[in-house]
Every structure is written in C-alpha cells, then in structure tokens.
Design a protein around this motif. Structure first.
Motif, mmCIF file in Angstrom:
data_model
loop_
_atom_site.group_PDB
_atom_site.id
_atom_site.type_symbol
_atom_site.label_atom_id
_atom_site.label_comp_id
_atom_site.label_asym_id
_atom_site.label_seq_id
_atom_site.Cartn_x
_atom_site.Cartn_y
_atom_site.Cartn_z
ATOM 1 N N ASP A 109 93.363 51.232 71.605
ATOM 2 C CA ASP A 109 94.238 50.257 70.817
ATOM 3 C C ASP A 109 95.659 50.495 70.819
ATOM 4 O O ASP A 109 96.401 49.460 70.682
ATOM 5 C CB ASP A 109 93.674 50.224 69.354
ATOM 6 N N LEU A 110 96.069 51.706 71.072
ATOM 7 C CA LEU A 110 97.488 52.161 70.899
ATOM 8 C C LEU A 110 98.065 52.061 72.188
ATOM 9 O O LEU A 110 99.389 51.940 72.268
ATOM 10 C CB LEU A 110 97.563 53.246 70.453
ATOM 11 N N HIS A 156 106.404 54.382 61.786
ATOM 12 C CA HIS A 156 106.534 53.569 63.226
ATOM 13 C C HIS A 156 107.794 53.981 63.933
ATOM 14 O O HIS A 156 108.018 53.457 65.105
ATOM 15 C CB HIS A 156 106.334 52.225 63.087
ATOM 16 N N PRO A 164 93.513 51.685 63.885
ATOM 17 C CA PRO A 164 94.730 52.028 64.665
ATOM 18 C C PRO A 164 96.008 51.443 63.922
ATOM 19 O O PRO A 164 96.042 50.283 63.704
ATOM 20 C CB PRO A 164 94.414 51.119 65.914
ATOM 21 N N VAL A 185 99.091 50.061 65.051
ATOM 22 C CA VAL A 185 99.642 50.007 66.244
ATOM 23 C C VAL A 185 101.343 49.888 66.161
ATOM 24 O O VAL A 185 101.813 49.324 64.975
ATOM 25 C CB VAL A 185 98.883 48.660 66.638
ATOM 26 N N SER A 186 101.872 50.064 67.073
ATOM 27 C CA SER A 186 103.253 50.060 67.222
ATOM 28 C C SER A 186 103.699 48.404 67.012
ATOM 29 O O SER A 186 103.049 47.562 67.541
ATOM 30 C CB SER A 186 103.758 50.515 68.448
ATOM 31 N N PRO A 237 104.657 51.527 72.925
ATOM 32 C CA PRO A 237 103.375 51.441 72.182
ATOM 33 C C PRO A 237 103.122 52.997 71.665
ATOM 34 O O PRO A 237 102.313 53.428 70.909
ATOM 35 C CB PRO A 237 102.442 51.283 73.395
ATOM 36 N N GLY A 245 102.941 53.841 67.883
ATOM 37 C CA GLY A 245 101.671 53.592 66.976
ATOM 38 C C GLY A 245 101.183 54.927 66.652
ATOM 39 O O GLY A 245 101.298 56.103 67.477
ATOM 40 N N TRP A 302 97.189 56.904 65.158
ATOM 41 C CA TRP A 302 95.760 56.687 64.628
ATOM 42 C C TRP A 302 95.660 57.323 62.787
ATOM 43 O O TRP A 302 96.180 58.056 62.710
ATOM 44 C CB TRP A 302 94.864 57.384 65.433
ATOM 45 N N LYS A 316 96.046 58.103 72.608
ATOM 46 C CA LYS A 316 97.539 58.083 72.301
ATOM 47 C C LYS A 316 98.528 58.019 73.203
ATOM 48 O O LYS A 316 98.632 59.314 73.874
ATOM 49 C CB LYS A 316 97.876 59.134 71.033
#
Length: 562
Positions: A78-79, A433, A453, A455-456, A462, A465, A467, A543
C-alpha cells in the motif's frame, strides 16, 4: 555436618518451589503461521444465557474451539508507488526482531471498585467477563511462549503497550511485574480463598511464574487503565477510599448520567473468590438492597496509583532494564514518554509516547481517547528531527492508535482521538508524514489485530507513509501477542513481518479455561472481530526507503537468521 546442612537448604528450597508450583504450556509452540484457534459455532438449539451464567457456558455450547489451518503472510504494498515492481525482491538482511504484548488487564477480581454492572447482563464485556479471573495465568502462558521462541531465534527486545493493570491498583501492577520477573504469584486479595481444594486447579491458587528470559530487555507504555478507574476516569476522593474498603462501589450509569462518576444509585458488584466460577455479588439498583453490600475483606494493596506511583513500581524489578524505559526523574514527574535504541549497530530508534488523556484533558465520554499536549508534541518533534538527521529508521510505540477511529462510529465516545487535546489528530498525522524514516506506529487499546497503511499525502514521495499495526488484548479473545521481524530487501525497501501468536496453553490449565471464557464472552456479547473467525492477521508490510537510508541500510549485512 556441612554437606548435610547444605542438602537441607537445597531440599527446603525445592519444597518451596514445588509448593508454589508452575503451570506448564503445550509441548507444541507455534505461531499462527502454522495453526490458528477457531471458535466452534454455538449450536442453533442452545439457550440464550447471560454473561454471568458461567456454569451454563459449556452445556449450551459456548466457548468451544478447535485448531484450524495456519495463516500465511499477506504482502502489503500500500505504501509503494504504483510504478514500483516488488515482485522479484529478495530479503537480504535481518535488522530487528521484537515482540509486543498489550492490554493484559491484570485484574483483582475481588476488588469492591469494579464496573461489573455494565456487563454482567450484557452490554460492555470490558465491564465484566470471566476472563478477569485468570489474567495472571494467561500472562504467564504468554511469557513461557515468548521464551520458547526466544530459544529458537532471539528477540532483540519486547514492549508492552499499556493497560497492564485493569483498574490502576497497586496489587494488579505488582502481579504484572512479578509475573514478568518470574516470582511466586498469589493472585488473590482480601482473605485467602481456595474454591477447589488442592493446588493448581483454580484461579486463586498460588503459582510460580516462569518469568521472561533474563536476556530479553522489555519496555513499558502507559495505558488509560493504568491510571484511571476502569480506564474511564481519574478517581476522585470517593473512589480512592472505595478501593481499599469493604463496601462495593455505589455509582450511577456514567455513560448516560451527566454527573458521571459523581452519580449514584447502582452497586457495581464484585466477584466472590470462594466460588468456582467467580460468582457475582452485590450488583444492582441500590433500592434493591436493605444494607450496602460488601466484599469478603478490605485490602490496602488495592489502593489506586497515580502515574508517578505507577511508574515507580517498574524500578522494583529483577528484569532489565531497570525502570523498563522510564527514568527516575521523569517517573517522579509522571512523564511517561521516552526513546531508546534497541541495537547499537543497527540504525533504528523507538519512540515511546504517552497518548492517554491526563486528568486535565476532560472530554465527553470519559478518558479513553488519544491525546497529546503541546509539551510532549514538541518533544516528539525533537526526537523525530534527531532520528531523521542521524539517519535512523524510527518506530513509534503508543497505547492508543491514531487515524483509525471515526468520531461517527459506534465507539466514538471511547476510542477516537480527543476533541479537546492540545494537538489534534490531523495535526499529529500531518507532522508524522514529514519523516521518511518513520516506518511504524504500534498500538493496542482497541483489542483488535488490525493493520492500517498511513499513506503519504504526496504521491511523489511515497516514503513519507508509514505502517500502523494494532495488537489484540491478552484479556479478550483472541488473547494474542505479536512478533515483528524487520528485514532489508534488495530493491531499496524494507519488509516488516507482523505475526500473531496464540499463547501455547496446555489443555486443563487455568489459561486454557480462560481461552474458552474469552470465546464464550465474544459469543454471548455478540462482539465482532476483524479477520474473523480467528481474529488473526499476518502480513509482510513493505516500506520504501529514502535515498539516504537506502545507502545506510545497505551497509548493514547481518544474516537473516542472526
């Protein structure tokens, strides 16, 4: 005479150990990668029962379970940027291995200052569930399981994410620390009870805890139950006096009465420790009682602890490090946040927060929300700045998760971020972030195994981001802890392997009975869990690394099996 004298001492020590005894765990110790615990469905013909009817659980099919297949790792990307190809990645070096436990809720079931009323007929399982009878034995089983894994592959450290005690009591936190230290545990208060004659066959029996392997350093986080009455409110003078007295707490419905803990009219109830199933006494409307109900005996060791007093107990320990992360100066001031670096030769830093609400942070719905004041926020920013400048990957450990609970949800009054905190949830997320080296936020509080996640906000970066991993409670089903293995990959990423573990309870032990109680409570209260039916979730969390960290981590070449 000297040899005989020495032999006599050894024999006496042996007899003391035997008298105290220890509870064994199962001979097979595995993670949920190999097998899971699955509740067996309650037969449709079973009678509906109330939570307090513990003797009826088994005959009505509540609390049964079996082993099921293991769960593999779900690979989470996801990241990563959509353009990133992670399919041919090789894991090339182990950076860190640790475990977390959380929400143990060590409970003095006989205290007069409980909230049983809110759960004995249904409603809130956090108010009442028979799992509260055997929390010390469950923790001991978890510790033995951790030790078994440590022998196979050592942990670099362990961390407990708060709510060690259920009701901020001195005896609860002492039982907790003493289990981890491997001392003899008498999980009883007031007068000594023995519901089933003989040793090792009921929740009141004295036992010898194994203790966490002395080579494992463990660290502590503050939870809302550690310094609030049942996790909901700072105790006033009336509550403080009630803890150490005989009379069962008289309070109103704090969830509906605007007077909160100042309200009266309901006896909260207690557990009769003389009974096999922990029968409830002294619960109901005040008008239903001719005289105020009492527990069997008062006990000064039930006293409520302030945050400084709670922190000071972690210096009275035989395991390491002394203070378990806290330093004495901060403990005297009640400052329960700090940082540490687990391995001198690995650029990873752990930042421990106290994101529970202080007594000055009043909010609708009690004190179970997340909160940071400006002083701690400034300290956090300084720690993050320093870690980023020094090229260290960073992990945040806190009791309460961030950005996972909506104020509009069913738990909005208990689990979401405080609306009156100095630092808003969005402000905190926005700041986090800004740090590409922040890889992980770990938390407890909600008693769930979930992974989110964060996320960024900038698709071009990215690596901003991180977890967020929540771990379930050792109190409620699935009664699990987690292990974390952080490894370097060949494609300028790292992977965090998050693995759920069921304590290896042995059939017939008190901890095994607690597992059945936890499943029964889930069924009777109709509680829902993410990732049902096992409530478990294992994942490989990928990551991306910033260019600076790519080079720094590449220099670390520890083998995967180190």
């Amino acid at each position: 005479m000297k040899p005989l004298f020495t032999l006599g001492i050894l024999l006496a020590v042996f007899l003391i150990i035997v008298a105290a005894g220890a509870y064994p765990i199962d001979s097979r110790v595995v993670t949920t990668l190999e097998r899971t615990v699955l509740p067996v469905a309650v037969p449709s013909t079973s009678s509906t029962i109330f939570p307090y009817e513990v003797s009826q659980y088994s005959k009505n099919g509540y609390g049964n379970w079996e082993y099921g297949d293991g769960l593999g790792y779900e690979k989470r990307l996801d990241l990563l940027s959509p353009a990133h190809n992670n399919t041919s990645t090789n894991h090339s070096a182990k950076l860190l291995r640790f475990f977390d436990i959380t929400d143990i809720h060590i409970s003095d079931e006989e205290t007069p200052t409980q909230a049983i009323y809110y759960g004995y007929l249904g409603g809130q399982s956090s108010g009442y569930s028979p799992v509260m009878l055997s929390t010390t034995q469950v923790l001991d089983a978890a510790v033995q399981t951790i030790n078994a894994f440590h022998k196979e592959e050592p942990f670099d450290f362990g961390i407990s994410l708060g709510d060690a005690a259920n009701n901020e009591q001195y005896n609860e936190i002492r039982w907790y620390i003493d289990v981890l230290d491997g001392k003899t545990i008498n999980p009883d208060s007031g007068v000594k009870d023995n519901p089933v004659p003989g040793p090792f066959n009921d929740y009141q029996d004295t036992f010898k805890a194994e203790g966490l392997n002395k080579s494992i350093k463990w660290y502590q986080v503050l939870g809302n139950h550690d310094h609030n009455w049942i996790g909901t409110n700072p105790p006033d003078d009336y509550l403080k006096a009630n803890y150490t007295g005989e009379y069962i707490l008289n309070i109103g419905n704090i969830f509906t009465d605007p007077n909160g803990i100042k309200s009266r009219g309901l006896y909260m109830g207690a557990i009769d420790g003389r009974t096999v199933n922990g029968d409830i006494i002294g619960v109901g409307n005040v008008s239903d009682f001719n005289t105020p109900p009492k527990v069997l005996a008062a006990d000064p060791n039930r006293r409520a602890l302030s945050v400084p007093e709670w922190m000071s107990e972690f210096f009275k320990t035989t395991s390491s490090p002394k203070g378990h992360g806290f330093n004495r100066t901060d403990a005297e001031a009640g400052i329960a946040y700090y940082s540490f670096e687990p391995k001198a030769d690995v650029p990873i830093k752990v930042i421990v927060l106290d994101d529970t609400q202080p007594s000055t942070d009043a909010d609708v719905g009690g004190y179970g929300h997340g909160s940071l004041d400006n002083v701690q926020f400034d300290w956090l920013v300084s720690e993050l700045d320093q870690g980023q400048a020094e090229g260290k990957l960073m992990i945040i450990a806190a009791h309460i998760p961030i950005g996972v609970e909506d104020r509009g949800s069913s738990l909005d009054e208990y689990m979401a971020w405080s609306q009156v905190a100095d630092v808003s949830e969005q402000q905190l997320l926005d700041k986090l972030h800004e740090y590409p080296n922040l890889i992980l936020w770990i938390a407890g509080h909600r008693h769930y195994n979930t992974i989110t996640p964060q996320v960024s906000p900038d698709p071009e970066h990215p690596e901003l981001g991180f977890w967020e991993v929540e771990t379930s409670s050792l109190r409620d089903f699935p009664q699990q802890f987690r292990t974390f293995d952080i490894v370097r990959n060949s494609d300028n990423t790292i992977s965090i392997f998050a693995t759920n573990v069921d304590p290896a309870v042995k059939e017939g032990t008190i901890a095994a009975k607690s597992r059945s109680y936890g499943i029964a409570a889930m069924e009777i209260f109709n509680n829902t869990l993410p990732y049902s039916p096992s409530g478990s979730y294992n994942a490989e969390l990928v990551k991306p690394l910033s260019p600076d960290m790519q080079e720094k981590i590449q220099n670390y070449r520890a083998p995967l099996n180190s």
